[in-house]
Design a protein around this motif. Structure first.
Motif, PDB file in Angstrom:
ATOM      1  N   ILE B  31       0.826  -1.213   0.000  1.00  0.00           N
ATOM      2  CA  ILE B  31       0.000   0.000   0.000  1.00  0.00           C
ATOM      3  C   ILE B  31       0.859   1.262   0.000  1.00  0.00           C
ATOM      4  CG2 ILE B  31      -1.616   1.357   1.384  1.00  0.00           C
ATOM      5  CD1 ILE B  31      -3.004  -1.180   2.086  1.00  0.00           C
ATOM      6  N   TYR B  33       3.975   1.634  -0.907  1.00  0.00           N
ATOM      7  CA  TYR B  33       4.720   1.792  -2.159  1.00  0.00           C
ATOM      8  C   TYR B  33       3.845   2.423  -3.235  1.00  0.00           C
ATOM      9  CZ  TYR B  33       7.243   0.670  -6.401  1.00  0.00           C
ATOM     10  OH  TYR B  33       7.860   0.750  -7.606  1.00  0.00           O
ATOM     11  N   ALA B 232      -9.415   0.173 -13.129  1.00  0.00           N
ATOM     12  CA  ALA B 232      -8.586  -1.024 -12.970  1.00  0.00           C
ATOM     13  C   ALA B 232      -8.081  -1.512 -14.323  1.00  0.00           C
ATOM     14  CB  ALA B 232      -9.372  -2.123 -12.253  1.00  0.00           C
ATOM     15  N   PHE B 235      -5.407   0.932 -15.568  1.00  0.00           N
ATOM     16  CA  PHE B 235      -4.141   0.683 -14.870  1.00  0.00           C
ATOM     17  C   PHE B 235      -3.443  -0.543 -15.462  1.00  0.00           C
ATOM     18  CE2 PHE B 235      -2.255  -1.927 -11.415  1.00  0.00           C
ATOM     19  CZ  PHE B 235      -1.097  -1.189 -11.253  1.00  0.00           C
ATOM     20  N   TYR B 236      -4.221  -1.594 -15.679  1.00  0.00           N
ATOM     21  CA  TYR B 236      -3.659  -2.830 -16.227  1.00  0.00           C
ATOM     22  C   TYR B 236      -3.019  -2.575 -17.591  1.00  0.00           C
ATOM     23  CZ  TYR B 236      -3.701  -7.375 -18.574  1.00  0.00           C
ATOM     24  OH  TYR B 236      -3.362  -8.477 -19.289  1.00  0.00           O
ATOM     25  N   ALA B 239       0.135  -0.282 -17.306  1.00  0.00           N
ATOM     26  CA  ALA B 239       1.285  -0.934 -16.675  1.00  0.00           C
ATOM     27  C   ALA B 239       1.831  -2.055 -17.555  1.00  0.00           C
ATOM     28  CB  ALA B 239       0.886  -1.478 -15.304  1.00  0.00           C
ATOM     29  N   MET B 245       4.208   5.070 -16.862  1.00  0.00           N
ATOM     30  CA  MET B 245       4.313   4.580 -15.489  1.00  0.00           C
ATOM     31  C   MET B 245       3.731   5.576 -14.483  1.00  0.00           C
ATOM     32  SD  MET B 245       5.168   1.588 -14.974  1.00  0.00           S
ATOM     33  CE  MET B 245       5.368   0.335 -16.209  1.00  0.00           C
ATOM     34  N   ALA B 248       0.122   5.207 -14.567  1.00  0.00           N
ATOM     35  CA  ALA B 248      -0.252   3.911 -13.992  1.00  0.00           C
ATOM     36  C   ALA B 248      -0.237   3.998 -12.470  1.00  0.00           C
ATOM     37  CB  ALA B 248       0.713   2.827 -14.469  1.00  0.00           C
ATOM     38  N   PHE B 249       0.846   4.570 -11.928  1.00  0.00           N
ATOM     39  CA  PHE B 249       0.930   4.701 -10.464  1.00  0.00           C
ATOM     40  C   PHE B 249      -0.186   5.581  -9.921  1.00  0.00           C
ATOM     41  CE2 PHE B 249       5.449   3.249 -10.572  1.00  0.00           C
ATOM     42  CZ  PHE B 249       5.317   2.285  -9.597  1.00  0.00           C
ATOM     43  N   ALA B 252      -3.365   3.607  -9.915  1.00  0.00           N
ATOM     44  CA  ALA B 252      -3.341   2.578  -8.877  1.00  0.00           C
ATOM     45  C   ALA B 252      -3.548   3.198  -7.501  1.00  0.00           C
ATOM     46  CB  ALA B 252      -2.016   1.817  -8.919  1.00  0.00           C
ATOM     47  N   LEU B 255      -7.102   3.995  -7.016  1.00  0.00           N
ATOM     48  CA  LEU B 255      -7.840   2.749  -6.756  1.00  0.00           C
ATOM     49  C   LEU B 255      -7.681   2.323  -5.304  1.00  0.00           C
ATOM     50  CD1 LEU B 255      -7.172   0.362  -9.790  1.00  0.00           C
ATOM     51  CD2 LEU B 255      -9.386   1.027  -8.876  1.00  0.00           C
ATOM     52  N   ILE B 256      -6.431   2.354  -4.818  1.00  0.00           N
ATOM     53  CA  ILE B 256      -6.168   1.934  -3.435  1.00  0.00           C
ATOM     54  C   ILE B 256      -6.906   2.843  -2.458  1.00  0.00           C
ATOM     55  CG2 ILE B 256      -4.380   1.722  -1.660  1.00  0.00           C
ATOM     56  CD1 ILE B 256      -3.898  -0.435  -3.502  1.00  0.00           C
TER      57      ILE B 256
END
Lengths: 283, 278
Positions: B31, B33, B232, B235-236, B239, B245, B248-249, B252, B255-256
């Motif tokens: 999480i 990271y 999601a 992101f997939y 990535a 990147m 993507a981060f 993500a 999303l988290i």
């Protein structure tokens, strides 16, 4: 009185119809996947489909044996790595953790279950894959990487169900063992774990089901090569990733072959679910 | 050499504590990271612009809309079906062959891998019902997927309503329907909502089933029949294909954060529910 009864009857039948939704959806899923997949299996032949070594849709060759092996290897790895940690964690929550700590750890494990699988795959791609490539050899994208990610992903399932089955034991068991002078650990190993055996078994079977069924995280770290893996450092492909990768562009017979892969997957999952439910009910 | 029970106990305890610690550390490392790398990329533009150049530049607004609309459809369809099933199982019938079959179906549905839901949704909603890759197809597929979660949690919630509530309602001359509406639903609501919220969490996190049914178009969806890409899925794709990147981060991390909020919400409801039950 009669009017009242009539009013009661409408909701009753309505609720019955609603309650059939789960059953009808299950039937629809089964029927539609069978309709799409069975023609190809019967054309190729069950034996050749399941045990064929070559998957080359452009040449009309559909053998999924390497993917069955891939699925078995990755899942076995996940179980070997994940089950001991998960069981320790469930014993921790049920027996050792002070209430304050377990009240923090439990939601954390629930959160672990909520993290999107693509995020796990991505994390594995950044940390685990390079680690394996640099320190253990091979391309990094490998069965081992897949197993590690799946081991983490099945933790919540195994931990929560095993914990519940340990907590559900009658307190008398523990008291009896303590009264006989057993230490806490002797009680856990000798009395509680054997008594909670069926629930723990069910949790492991459901964990296996999750590992077999996971797709996106595995696609990102497994390398996806369609060859029989020779070591755990080789890339591989599972049944799920075969569908996940190729569904995007497949058509015609090729698409049917992916539905046929889905049938195999569905059969494996159904067997696992049925045995988990059997294990839970056996008590 | 045989170790004394006391020493074995100490070893076992150490192993068990370290396993629990390992799990927590793993969770936090993942999480922290993602959040650490992603949050700096979440800017106002990132949230309010439509992706351009395959997602290399621009924001992720259309994927946020995609996620929300697919989730909304799924929840609106699955909640009445799930809660209704739970009421049928607890209030309208006796335990018997029918309840066994319904429960077996729900449990079987819960175990089906999301990619199989994707296959089903594709062949049934997208092709057979001719809904195409669309918010509707994606939402309906997800509805089927979260149905077992909602059934199970609602059933538990309704079962824990004390019998006295029903008895009092019936003794006052309430019908089954009135009892349900006035006594059971309000009491079981936190439990039912927890199930719905968990279902929402699964919808937001799902990739495999959505990519095959809602598609991966980056345009802003305009109706239920528009194809859509969820966060999601975005992101997939970002990535896996190494498109961007930073984005993507950022996706993500968002999303988290969403999943964190959803989980905290569900937990607060559970606690409220437990407090009320006692």
């Amino acid at each position: 009185m009669k009017i009242k009864k009539f009013g009661e009857k409408i909701p009753q039948s309505l609720f019955f119809i609603i309650a059939l939704s789960a059953l009808s959806v299950l039937a629809l899923i089964t029927v539609f996947i069978l309709i799409e997949g069975v023609p190809l299996i019967s054309k190729v032949g069950v034996f050749k489909f399941l045990f064929g070594m070559k998957w080359a849709p452009s040449l009309g060759q559909y053998g999924i044996f390497p993917m069955i092996v891939g699925t078995v290897f990755v899942t076995t790895g996940a179980i070997i790595l994940g089950v001991p940690i998960a069981l320790c964690c469930s014993i921790f929550l049920a027996e050792f953790a002070p209430k304050k700590i377990s009240n923090l750890v439990r939601p954390a494990i629930q959160l672990l279950a909520g993290i999107p699988s693509v995020v796990y795959g991505f994390w594995g791609l950044i940390f685990i894959v390079p680690f394996i490539r640099n320190y253990m050899g091979g391309p990094g994208l490998s069965i081992l990487a897949g197993s590690i990610i799946l081991a983490i992903m099945i933790l919540p399932t195994i931990i929560s169900i095993s914990e519940v089955s340990i907590l559900a034991l009658p307190p008398l068991l523990k008291e009896g063992a303590f009264a006989l002078g057993a230490t806490h650990w002797q009680t856990i190993r000798g009395v509680l774990l054997p008594a909670a055996k069926s629930g723990i078994l069910a949790s492991i079977i459901l964990g296996i089901g999750r590992a077999v069924g996971e797709t996106m995280a595995v696609i990102m770290v497994l390398g996806n090569a369609v060859a029989l893996p020779k070591s755990i450092l080789d890339p591989a492909r599972t049944l799920t990733t075969n569908i996940g990768i190729e569904m995007g562009y497949a058509s015609g017979e090729h698409q049917q072959a992916l539905f046929a892969t889905g049938i195999v997957l569905l059969v494996i999952i159904m067997i696992l679910n049925a045995s988990a439910q059997y294990a839970i009910r056996r008590k | 050499m045989k170790l004394s029970p006391k020493i074995t106990q100490r070893i076992a305890k150490t192993v068990i504590w370290s396993a629990a610690l390992l799990v927590i550390l793993l969770l936090f490392s993942i999480i922290i990271y993602i959040l650490g790398k992603g949050i700096p990329n979440i800017t106002w533009q990132f949230l309010t612009q439509i992706p351009s150049d395959m997602g290399r530049s621009g924001g992720i607004l259309s994927t946020i809309v995609g996620t929300l609309s697919v989730t909304l459809v799924a929840t609106l369809v699955a909640t009445p079906l799930g809660v209704g099933t739970a009421f049928y199982l607890t209030e309208y019938t006796r335990e018997g062959i029918i309840t066994k079959i319904i429960r077996f179906s729900a449990e079987s549905l819960a175990g089906i891998p999301s990619i199989v839901y994707g296959l089903f949704g594709f062949i049934f909603f997208v092709i057979y019902l001719k809904l195409g890759w669309s918010i509707l197809s994606g939402g309906l597929t997800l509805a089927v997927m979260i149905l077992p979660t909602i059934i199970r949690t609602s059933e538990e919630a309704i079962r824990t309503v004390p019998a006295i509530y029903r008895e009092v309602s019936y003794s006052l001359g309430g019908t089954k329907w009135q009892t349900m509406l006035k006594a059971l639903i309000p009491t079981a609501l936190p439990g039912i909502s927890t199930g719905v919220i968990l279902g929402i969490g699964r919808c937001v996190a799902e990739t495999a089933a959505v990519i095959l049914t809602a598609g991966s178009a980056l345009r802003m969806p305009v109706s239920l029949f528009s194809p859509a890409r969820t966060m999601a899925v975005h992101f997939y794709i970002l990535a896996r294909e190494g498109i961007s990147m930073e984005r993507a981060f950022g996706t993500a991390a968002l999303l988290i954060i969403l999943i964190l909020i959803i989980n905290i919400g569900a937990n607060m409801l559970v606690n409220k529910f437990v407090a009320k039950g006692r």
